[in-house]
Enzyme design. Structure first.
Site, PDB file in Angstrom:
ATOM      1  N   ARG A 103       2.436  -2.085  -0.221  1.00 18.70           N
ATOM      2  CA  ARG A 103       1.737  -3.200   0.417  1.00 18.70           C
ATOM      3  C   ARG A 103       0.569  -3.642  -0.445  1.00 18.70           C
ATOM      4  NH1 ARG A 103      -0.302  -2.464   6.407  1.00 18.70           N
ATOM      5  NH2 ARG A 103      -1.326  -0.678   5.511  1.00 18.70           N
ATOM      6  N   THR A 107      -3.418  -8.864   1.009  1.00 20.16           N
ATOM      7  CA  THR A 107      -2.579  -9.787   1.791  1.00 20.16           C
ATOM      8  C   THR A 107      -1.685  -9.063   2.790  1.00 20.16           C
ATOM      9  OG1 THR A 107      -0.756  -9.655   0.218  1.00 20.16           O
ATOM     10  CG2 THR A 107      -2.449 -11.328  -0.218  1.00 20.16           C
ATOM     11  N   ASP A 201      -3.410   7.086   7.045  1.00 21.76           N
ATOM     12  CA  ASP A 201      -2.473   6.752   5.968  1.00 21.76           C
ATOM     13  C   ASP A 201      -1.469   7.889   5.819  1.00 21.76           C
ATOM     14  OD1 ASP A 201      -1.310   6.664   3.278  1.00 21.76           O
ATOM     15  OD2 ASP A 201      -2.654   4.967   2.995  1.00 21.76           O
ATOM     16  N   ASP A 204      -1.059   9.419   2.256  1.00 21.71           N
ATOM     17  CA  ASP A 204      -2.192  10.268   1.872  1.00 21.71           C
ATOM     18  C   ASP A 204      -2.156  11.597   2.626  1.00 21.71           C
ATOM     19  OD1 ASP A 204      -3.031   8.279   0.244  1.00 21.71           O
ATOM     20  OD2 ASP A 204      -4.817   7.741   1.399  1.00 21.71           O
TER      21      ASP A 204
HETATM   22  N1  URA Z   1       0.701   2.732   6.768  1.00 23.93           N
HETATM   23  C1  URA Z   1       0.136   3.906   7.105  1.00 23.93           C
HETATM   24  O1  URA Z   1       0.267   4.893   6.390  1.00 23.93           O
HETATM   25  N2  URA Z   1      -0.590   3.971   8.238  1.00 23.93           N
HETATM   26  C2  URA Z   1      -0.768   2.908   9.055  1.00 23.93           C
HETATM   27  O2  URA Z   1      -1.429   3.035  10.088  1.00 23.93           O
HETATM   28  C3  URA Z   1      -0.167   1.675   8.693  1.00 23.93           C
HETATM   29  C4  URA Z   1       0.564   1.615   7.541  1.00 23.93           C
END
Ligand code: URA
Length: 211
Positions: A103, A107, A201, A204
């Site tokens: 991503r 944007t 995330d 992560d």
């Molecule tokens: N990607 C993620 O890892 N966590 C989110 O909350 C949204 C997208």
């Protein structure tokens, strides 16, 4: 498109521990594998099989084998890799292809940077695995990619989804043969595109902060 939100206390318990910010990466990875196996059980209810017979020590028995072409599993890099063990534990004979979609943080638009998938997916059941269904952009691109190559059916397995993402995928795929299986459907997306309450995330938390 069909949406299936898991309704099982073991799934809810594992999602709860995943959400907890104190859960360290090794435990997060282990729980993800267990959760994906449970979700795979739900997601494979329509997997194609054919009748076979085997001989037990006592006599002949009717049974089933998975049909050909074999199911194809597509983890979306990088976070989807953390889900691979849980699904291949239940589908050891499936093939695995890879799509790398990242991503843009500004944007929130998806950008494809890696693609290791067969060109011809005619007649295949494709299992796309990506932990977080947030805006839906990544999933929309991935689903379109495999349907264009002839996939018979697409089943997306996600740990957590946001209503905005589910609606976006539904608007994009219409009545195509697509199912989304979620461990939880959460409240909403925040202004940074994170699912609330979500788990942060996923990449992560699975693998650390290296990109
Ligand atoms: N990607 C993620 O890892 N966590 C989110 O909350 C949204 C997208």
């Amino acid at each position: 498109m069909r949406v299936h939100v898991a309704d099982h206390p073991l799934i809810a318990q594992k999602v709860t521990v995943l959400r907890d910010e104190r859960t360290p990466s090794p435990q997060f990875r282990q729980l993800t594998a267990e959760l994906v196996s449970l979700l795979t059980y739900e997601a494979t209810r329509g997997i194609r099989t054919e009748k076979i017979s085997v001989t037990t020590p006592v006599g002949p028995a009717d049974g089933v084998a998975l049909s050909h072409p074999r199911p194809l599993i597509v983890p979306i890099l990088r976070a989807g890799l953390g889900m691979l063990q849980g699904i291949t534990d239940l589908l050891p004979t499936a093939e695995v292809g890879f799509l790398g979609i990242k991503r843009d943080e500004e944007t929130l638009e998806p950008h494809t940077y890696a693609n290791r998938l067969p060109d011809d997916l005619t007649g295949r059941q494709v299992y796309i695995i990506d932990p977080m269904l947030a805006t839906g952009g990544t999933l929309i691109d991935s689903i379109a990619y495999v349907l264009e190559r002839g996939a018979l059916e697409v089943i997306c397995i996600c740990l957590i989804g946001a209503p905005e993402g589910v609606a976006a995928v539904e608007a994009a795929v219409g009545d195509a043969n697509v199912t989304i299986v979620l461990g939880s459907l959460d409240s909403h997306l925040n202004e940074k595109g994170y699912i609330v309450p979500g788990l942060g995330d996923a990449g992560d938390r699975l693998f650390g902060t290296a990109n």
